[in-house]
Enzyme design. Sequence first.
Site, mmCIF file in Angstrom:
data_model
loop_
_atom_site.group_PDB
_atom_site.id
_atom_site.type_symbol
_atom_site.label_atom_id
_atom_site.label_comp_id
_atom_site.label_asym_id
_atom_site.label_seq_id
_atom_site.Cartn_x
_atom_site.Cartn_y
_atom_site.Cartn_z
ATOM 1 N N GLY A 64 49.132 -161.637 -30.275
ATOM 2 C CA GLY A 64 48.665 -160.284 -30.138
ATOM 3 C C GLY A 64 49.833 -159.448 -30.938
ATOM 4 N N SER B 79 54.501 -151.386 -18.505
ATOM 5 C CA SER B 79 54.122 -150.358 -19.350
ATOM 6 C C SER B 79 54.432 -149.218 -18.742
ATOM 7 C CB SER B 79 52.494 -150.509 -19.456
ATOM 8 O OG SER B 79 51.887 -149.255 -19.846
ATOM 9 N N TYR C 224 44.282 -151.287 -14.983
ATOM 10 C CA TYR C 224 44.841 -151.956 -15.683
ATOM 11 C C TYR C 224 46.307 -151.710 -15.548
ATOM 12 C CZ TYR C 224 48.153 -152.158 -19.562
ATOM 13 O OH TYR C 224 49.208 -152.667 -20.634
ATOM 14 N N LYS D 73 49.622 -153.925 -13.872
ATOM 15 C CA LYS D 73 51.119 -154.028 -14.454
ATOM 16 C C LYS D 73 52.004 -153.710 -12.965
ATOM 17 C CE LYS D 73 50.446 -154.853 -18.518
ATOM 18 N NZ LYS D 73 51.109 -156.343 -19.042
HETATM 19 P P1 NAD Z 1 47.355 -157.765 -27.499
HETATM 20 O O1 NAD Z 1 45.844 -157.657 -26.763
HETATM 21 O O2 NAD Z 1 47.342 -157.483 -28.919
HETATM 22 O O3 NAD Z 1 48.023 -159.061 -27.032
HETATM 23 C C1 NAD Z 1 47.759 -159.722 -25.888
HETATM 24 C C2 NAD Z 1 47.405 -161.402 -26.223
HETATM 25 O O4 NAD Z 1 47.484 -162.014 -24.931
HETATM 26 C C3 NAD Z 1 46.273 -161.451 -26.910
HETATM 27 O O5 NAD Z 1 46.709 -162.190 -28.378
HETATM 28 C C4 NAD Z 1 45.433 -162.166 -26.271
HETATM 29 O O6 NAD Z 1 44.274 -163.221 -26.937
HETATM 30 C C5 NAD Z 1 46.305 -162.705 -25.142
HETATM 31 N N1 NAD Z 1 45.642 -163.226 -23.870
HETATM 32 C C6 NAD Z 1 45.097 -162.366 -23.342
HETATM 33 N N2 NAD Z 1 44.901 -162.953 -21.895
HETATM 34 C C7 NAD Z 1 45.181 -163.960 -22.113
HETATM 35 C C8 NAD Z 1 45.147 -165.464 -21.327
HETATM 36 N N3 NAD Z 1 44.576 -165.550 -20.049
HETATM 37 N N4 NAD Z 1 45.778 -166.635 -21.768
HETATM 38 C C9 NAD Z 1 46.451 -166.647 -22.739
HETATM 39 N N5 NAD Z 1 46.390 -165.599 -23.778
HETATM 40 C C10 NAD Z 1 45.888 -164.351 -23.105
HETATM 41 O O7 NAD Z 1 47.982 -156.673 -26.659
HETATM 42 P P2 NAD Z 1 49.704 -156.115 -27.100
HETATM 43 O O8 NAD Z 1 49.325 -154.613 -27.708
HETATM 44 O O9 NAD Z 1 50.400 -157.009 -28.028
HETATM 45 O O10 NAD Z 1 49.987 -156.003 -25.698
HETATM 46 C C11 NAD Z 1 50.991 -157.257 -25.343
HETATM 47 C C12 NAD Z 1 51.345 -156.935 -23.776
HETATM 48 O O11 NAD Z 1 52.133 -155.645 -23.726
HETATM 49 C C13 NAD Z 1 50.180 -156.837 -22.897
HETATM 50 O O12 NAD Z 1 50.523 -157.264 -21.611
HETATM 51 C C14 NAD Z 1 49.977 -155.310 -22.736
HETATM 52 O O13 NAD Z 1 49.433 -155.058 -21.444
HETATM 53 C C15 NAD Z 1 51.383 -154.702 -22.656
HETATM 54 N N6 NAD Z 1 51.447 -153.262 -23.171
HETATM 55 C C16 NAD Z 1 50.805 -153.096 -24.161
HETATM 56 C C17 NAD Z 1 51.048 -151.606 -24.817
HETATM 57 C C18 NAD Z 1 50.438 -151.172 -26.031
HETATM 58 O O14 NAD Z 1 50.073 -149.987 -26.067
HETATM 59 N N7 NAD Z 1 49.927 -152.107 -26.878
HETATM 60 C C19 NAD Z 1 51.609 -150.645 -23.976
HETATM 61 C C20 NAD Z 1 52.276 -151.036 -22.517
HETATM 62 C C21 NAD Z 1 52.249 -152.376 -22.426
HETATM 63 C C1 WQD Z 2 47.694 -140.809 -26.975
HETATM 64 C C2 WQD Z 2 47.277 -139.180 -27.266
HETATM 65 C C3 WQD Z 2 45.487 -138.894 -25.995
HETATM 66 C C4 WQD Z 2 42.810 -141.078 -28.939
HETATM 67 C C5 WQD Z 2 47.517 -145.666 -23.541
HETATM 68 C C6 WQD Z 2 47.498 -146.567 -22.149
HETATM 69 C C7 WQD Z 2 48.710 -146.822 -21.694
HETATM 70 C C8 WQD Z 2 49.568 -148.045 -22.830
HETATM 71 C C9 WQD Z 2 49.399 -146.989 -24.206
HETATM 72 C C10 WQD Z 2 49.200 -150.121 -22.507
HETATM 73 C C11 WQD Z 2 46.809 -138.784 -25.877
HETATM 74 C C12 WQD Z 2 45.360 -138.605 -27.419
HETATM 75 C C13 WQD Z 2 43.918 -140.534 -28.157
HETATM 76 C C14 WQD Z 2 41.760 -140.258 -29.454
HETATM 77 C C15 WQD Z 2 43.227 -138.241 -28.981
HETATM 78 N N1 WQD Z 2 48.906 -148.944 -23.026
HETATM 79 N N2 WQD Z 2 43.936 -139.100 -28.273
HETATM 80 N N3 WQD Z 2 42.112 -139.041 -29.684
HETATM 81 O O1 WQD Z 2 46.755 -142.800 -23.491
HETATM 82 O O2 WQD Z 2 49.064 -142.537 -23.896
HETATM 83 O O3 WQD Z 2 48.413 -144.537 -23.519
HETATM 84 O O4 WQD Z 2 48.217 -146.713 -24.529
HETATM 85 O O5 WQD Z 2 49.920 -150.307 -21.490
HETATM 86 O O6 WQD Z 2 48.774 -147.669 -20.747
HETATM 87 O O7 WQD Z 2 46.736 -145.579 -21.345
HETATM 88 O O8 WQD Z 2 47.593 -143.661 -25.758
HETATM 89 O O9 WQD Z 2 47.126 -143.857 -27.986
HETATM 90 O O10 WQD Z 2 45.301 -143.494 -26.206
HETATM 91 O O11 WQD Z 2 46.650 -141.630 -26.409
HETATM 92 O O12 WQD Z 2 43.399 -137.193 -28.838
HETATM 93 O O13 WQD Z 2 40.874 -140.721 -30.086
HETATM 94 O O14 WQD Z 2 46.589 -139.327 -28.028
HETATM 95 O O15 WQD Z 2 44.523 -137.667 -25.478
HETATM 96 O O16 WQD Z 2 47.290 -137.451 -25.426
HETATM 97 P P1 WQD Z 2 47.962 -143.355 -24.061
HETATM 98 P P2 WQD Z 2 46.547 -142.942 -26.489
#
Ligand code: NAD
Ligand code: WQD
Length: 363
Positions: A10, A124, A148, A152
């Site tokens: 990912g 997160s 979601y 976490k």
């Molecule tokens: P992503 O979706 O790109 O990566 C997650 C990976 O996990 C993917 O490759 C997916 O195929 C794999 N996966 C999902 N379910 C699975 C399963 N049951 N078995 C095996 N593989 C599985 O997401 P990311 O952005 O790289 O995020 C990675 C982690 O960080 C996630 O747990 C996400 O919740 C957390 N996170 C992401 C963000 C963000 O904004 N990207 C923010 C905070 C936390």
């Molecule tokens: C950022 C800002 C929107 C899209 C999310 C998840 C959080 C974490 C990170 C995993 C906000 C604004 C967005 C658009 C906009 N993921 N926006 N137009 O909501 O802070 O966090 O991603 O853990 O759990 O909730 O991130 O990038 O969606 O938004 O105006 O089309 O951009 O309102 O102020 P967010 P985001």
Amino acid sequence: MVILVTGGAGYIGSHTCVELLNQGYEIIVIDNFSNSKKESLKRVTDITGKLFKVYNTDILNKDQLNLVFLENKIDSVIHFAGLKAVGESVSIPLRYYYNNVIGTLNLCEVMNKHNVKNLVFSSSATVYGNPKEVPILESSLLGATNPYGRTKQMIEEILKDLYNSDHSWSISLLRYFNPIGAHESGLIGEDPNGIPNNLLPYISQVAVGKLDKLKVFGNDFPTKDGTGVRDYIHVVDLARGHLKALENVSNSTGINAYNLGTGTGYSVLEMIKEFEKASGRNIPYSIVEPRPGDVDKCFANPSKAREDLGWIATKTIEEMCEDTWRWQINNPNGYIENNKIIFTTSDSRLSAETAGFVMSKAE
Ligand code: NAD
Ligand code: WQD
């Protein structure tokens, strides 16, 4: 040191794999590719010149997980695998609870069985819900506001109970703020499925001409310009935070939560300007109604990670936008699946070398 990386194909996982390989760790990736492509891992090999084992395995399948631990001597686990779309989690909550919570329970049970007790977990900032005050400290009240986020928060609680029951565990709960950016090579980056939910992928698809215009969700928040403020962090800084956490869990026992953010908030309008500068393209936008559930401001106090882990984010907002743009312009349609990537059995090193890395299927 052998590190198992779940969800390594990912967005954040692939960047962390690059940093781990560059620092000389041996890695093993598990992914079911439900939200990623094998090509991302091929590119990890292209960037680092290193081979590694990949299991096309679902963490929901405990028997397959067990096989991975039987076949390899694993020292620590970095656990990224999970579903992450907030909106989707509201529509199909059971799938989110099942995948994220049960998947983590399986992983911990198998780790326990094989006496592997060092874990770095992707939490997160979403666990803070609607923060009472910013910058947010790790000790702030938790209160996720969607399924979601609750997965976490629940997993954090489960891991705390696990540590309380057995003090030989060592667990880091990394609370990421808003990861953006891409590796500076432009070879790996964020490849969302369909229309992006998050701001930066949306802006960059507008810049490249795939989407017409950005909808800015509200301009009446109590912030510097009325639009939402977030703590954007470069994915490579974030990846490096995992290496620091890994060192920490390898050298101590305990459970600790860390904010991984820069400590600085940028508004949506500021991000549009920064991206216009980085890309040289105009980003058309219109102001629309706020998105339900959005908070006005969310940014970290990252000092605990600095003090305990020696980690600090170093990349600027300009670098975040420039690297996002390089990835977007080089890969306007994201990863194109590479047919040359083949599955081999885990001990078939010969075919693995032709493939660029080892792909195995635990059966
Ligand atoms: P992503 O979706 O790109 O990566 C997650 C990976 O996990 C993917 O490759 C997916 O195929 C794999 N996966 C999902 N379910 C699975 C399963 N049951 N078995 C095996 N593989 C599985 O997401 P990311 O952005 O790289 O995020 C990675 C982690 O960080 C996630 O747990 C996400 O919740 C957390 N996170 C992401 C963000 C963000 O904004 N990207 C923010 C905070 C936390
Ligand atoms: C950022 C800002 C929107 C899209 C999310 C998840 C959080 C974490 C990170 C995993 C906000 C604004 C967005 C658009 C906009 N993921 N926006 N137009 O909501 O802070 O966090 O991603 O853990 O759990 O909730 O991130 O990038 O969606 O938004 O105006 O089309 O951009 O309102 O102020 P967010 P985001």
